[in-house]
Enzyme design. Structure first.
Site, PDB file in Angstrom:
ATOM      1  N   ASP A   1      71.949 -37.697  73.720  1.00 43.95           N
ATOM      2  CA  ASP A   1      73.178 -37.245  74.383  1.00 43.95           C
ATOM      3  C   ASP A   1      74.044 -36.435  73.412  1.00 43.95           C
ATOM      4  OD1 ASP A   1      75.369 -37.050  76.018  1.00 43.95           O
ATOM      5  OD2 ASP A   1      75.551 -39.196  76.395  1.00 43.95           O
TER       6      ASP A   1
ATOM      7  N   GLY B   1      73.733 -29.741  81.031  1.00 41.73           N
ATOM      8  CA  GLY B   1      73.340 -28.443  81.584  1.00 41.73           C
ATOM      9  C   GLY B   1      73.769 -27.251  80.742  1.00 41.73           C
TER      10      GLY B   1
ATOM     11  N   ASP C   1      78.754 -36.266  84.279  1.00 42.39           N
ATOM     12  CA  ASP C   1      78.429 -37.632  84.706  1.00 42.39           C
ATOM     13  C   ASP C   1      78.661 -37.840  86.203  1.00 42.39           C
ATOM     14  OD1 ASP C   1      78.077 -37.891  82.044  1.00 42.39           O
ATOM     15  OD2 ASP C   1      79.361 -39.651  81.812  1.00 42.39           O
TER      16      ASP C   1
HETATM   17  C1  GLA Z   1      77.772 -39.576  78.401  1.00 45.22           C
HETATM   18  C2  GLA Z   1      76.537 -39.524  79.304  1.00 45.22           C
HETATM   19  C3  GLA Z   1      76.474 -40.790  80.137  1.00 45.22           C
HETATM   20  C4  GLA Z   1      76.434 -42.001  79.224  1.00 45.22           C
HETATM   21  C5  GLA Z   1      77.638 -41.998  78.291  1.00 45.22           C
HETATM   22  C6  GLA Z   1      77.533 -43.070  77.231  1.00 45.22           C
HETATM   23  O1  GLA Z   1      78.955 -39.548  79.153  1.00 45.22           O
HETATM   24  O2  GLA Z   1      76.565 -38.390  80.128  1.00 45.22           O
HETATM   25  O3  GLA Z   1      75.329 -40.766  80.975  1.00 45.22           O
HETATM   26  O4  GLA Z   1      75.238 -41.977  78.497  1.00 45.22           O
HETATM   27  O5  GLA Z   1      77.749 -40.751  77.608  1.00 45.22           O
HETATM   28  O6  GLA Z   1      78.576 -43.035  76.328  1.00 45.22           O
END
Ligand code: GLA
Length: 504
Positions: free
Chosen positions: A268, A307, A328
């Site tokens: 991430d 993206g 998210d």
């Molecule tokens: C980001 C990701 C989420 C999750 C959080 C965890 O927001 O997009 O899916 O993994 O981090 O902190």
């Protein structure tokens, strides 16, 4: 010594007369709130306190400035009314301010994302030390790892448990994946999201925090149930929740994950944005792609950078098996529809081994209706999206089970051809068509409106070259018949008609 700038506002109140206060309270707050504030509001599960620096500037009732943490720096905008202030992230689509509070005794008392926050005047010692830029490697193609021939299926901790996930939750969830029938329906991966991380030991090895006393033992347990286990990290120094991540330790962390028996990594972007530029995205994801392959362990590679930088065009080059295409998801109809529509343009890039990921499922989390959750499942299946349940599998209702474990819908998602449906709109009705490996097609008609609507599906519009053998309504679990090549049916608000058309 206290200066006019730092005199506590409550003391000022006692000192000033009523008329002066009525005239002056906003102005006094204006004097007070300007400047740098330091807060150590969030205590991480690994014992670290997360320093947060707020730099605020007031202009009348308006606030602007920035908030810096180890994870990132974000511009904010906001307002002050008397002692009360509110802050919003610039560019975020939140419906509520993420920081609110009061200026009391020359301190800011309030909440950040609902968690308590106290900020005092920052001193010269309150500095967040950012790490030096490590130049990314030169680009090259990382070979396909041979995994995820169909969209990955499993469960992920974030949507429901967020920072509250621990060893016991994962074990009981693994048990429930078996007893509920989820595993046998194809949900294989149990993915631990953010907040498992501890600190690095003297040799730089990343350890778990107290919530996960023995990750290897947990992986063994999950494997003993016939399931696979996933984990989470970031290419930046910190994860989105502020925990230590893989920056400068990519190979070391990949080796740690492999030694624990990890089968899936969600990687991430998070704080990487405060170090790298957009042009660095591909080489930085390539670095972990290489590191994973060097371990020799088959590990599904899930890119999560919302993206950015047309990820769908280069993710397979770094051996990415899936990549997030949006921000998210939340357990709301609007969020779910927004995510799926946002990634419609990426359809040509989906295929065996390589999937667009509109984020995890919210089915069963309680804030959408049964029809809306069936639409959620239908759209994810039609678009060959990964099916990562995000609910409490231990306490699923029968309706949730019937949605997540609808084998006919799952078969459409998992179809070997791996095509991602694209939408066409006609008023409130949106039609998605997904060609299938057997020469047939799956058709979904979504009623986006808030009243029932009638649709006419015609065999002609399906563009099939062979004779139609049968048509099944995969939610009603029954065959439907076309009259003179047309099937007419009413679709309730926010529901989806989903048909599987088979040919001779
Ligand atoms: C980001 C990701 C989420 C999750 C959080 C965890 O927001 O997009 O899916 O993994 O981090 O902190």
């Amino acid at each position: 010594m206290q200066t006019a700038m730092t005199t506590p506002i409550t003391a000022r109140r006692l000192l000033c007369g009523v008329i002066v206060c009525l005239l002056g309270v906003t102005v006094l707050s204006a004097q007070e709130i300007n400047g740098r504030w330091a807060s150590t509001g969030k205590l991480l599960e690994n014992g670290e306190a997360q320093l947060r620096i707020l730099v605020l500037k007031q202009d009348g009732e308006k606030l602007s400035g920035s908030i810096e943490t180890l994870s990132d720096t974000h511009n904010v905008t906001g307002s002050v009314h008397g002692d009360h202030f509110e802050l919003w992230g610039v560019g975020w689509s939140d419906v509520k301010p993420f920081i609110t509070g009061e200026l009391t005794n020359n301190e800011l008392h309030g909440t950040v994302w609902g968690e308590p926050m106290v900020a005092r005047r920052a001193t010269a010692k309150d500095v967040i030390s950012h790490q030096a830029y490590i130049p990314p490697p030169a680009l090259h193609k990382v070979a396909y790892n041979g995994l995820a021939k169909t969209p990955p299926m499993g469960w992920n901790s974030w949507n429901l448990f967020a920072e509250k996930v621990d060893d016991q939750t994962v074990r009981t969830m693994a048990d429930a994946m078996v007893t509920s029938g989820m595993r046998d329906a194809g949900y294989i991966y149990i993915n631990i999201d953010d907040t498992w991380e501890g600190v690095r030991d003297a040799k730089g090895n990343l350890q778990t925090n107290h919530k996960f006393p023995d990750m290897k033992a947990l992986a063994d347990y999950v494997h003993s149930k016939g399931l696979k286990i996933g984990i989470y990290s970031s290419p930046g120094p910190r994860t989105c929740a502020g925990y230590p991540a893989s920056y400068g330790h990519e190979e070391q962390d990949a080796n740690t994950f492999a030694a624990w028996g990890i089968d899936y990594l969600k990687y991430d972007w998070c704080s990487a944005g405060s170090i790298y530029r957009e042009a660095d995205l591909q080489p930085i994801y390539q670095k972990m792609g290489d590191a994973l392959q060097a371990t020799g362990r088959p590990i599904v590679y899930s890119l999560c950078e919302y993206g950015f930088g047309s990820v769908e065009k280069w993710a397979p080059e770094v051996s990415g098996n899936l990549w997030r295409t949006t921000g998210d998801i939340s357990d709301k109809w609007e969020s779910m529809i927004e995510n799926i529509e946002k990634q419609a343009h990426t359809a040509p890039y989906a295929g065996p081994g390589h999937w667009n990921d509109p984020d995890m499922l919210e089915i069963g989390n309680g804030h959408m209706s049964g029809d809306e959750y069936r639409t959620h499942m239908s759209l994810w299946a039609l678009t060959a999206a990964p099916l990562l349940a995000g609910n409490d599998v231990r306490t699923m209702s029968d309706e949730t089970k019937s949605i997540l474990m609808n084998r006919e819908v799952i078969a459409i998602d998992q179809d070997a051809l791996g095509k991602q449906a694209s939408p066409t709109k006609n008023g409130n009705l949106e039609t998605w068509m997904k060609p299938l490996a057997d020469g047939g097609v799956a058709v979904g008609v979504v009623n986006l409106g808030s009243a029932p609507a009638t649709t006419k599906v015609t065999l002609k519009e399906l563009g099939l070259s062979k004779q139609v053998k049968s048509v099944r309504d995969v939610w009603a679990h029954k065959e439907v018949s076309f009259t003179k090549g047309v099937y007419t049916v009413q679709i309730p608000a926010h529901a989806t008609l989903m048909l599987r058309v088979s040919v001779d």
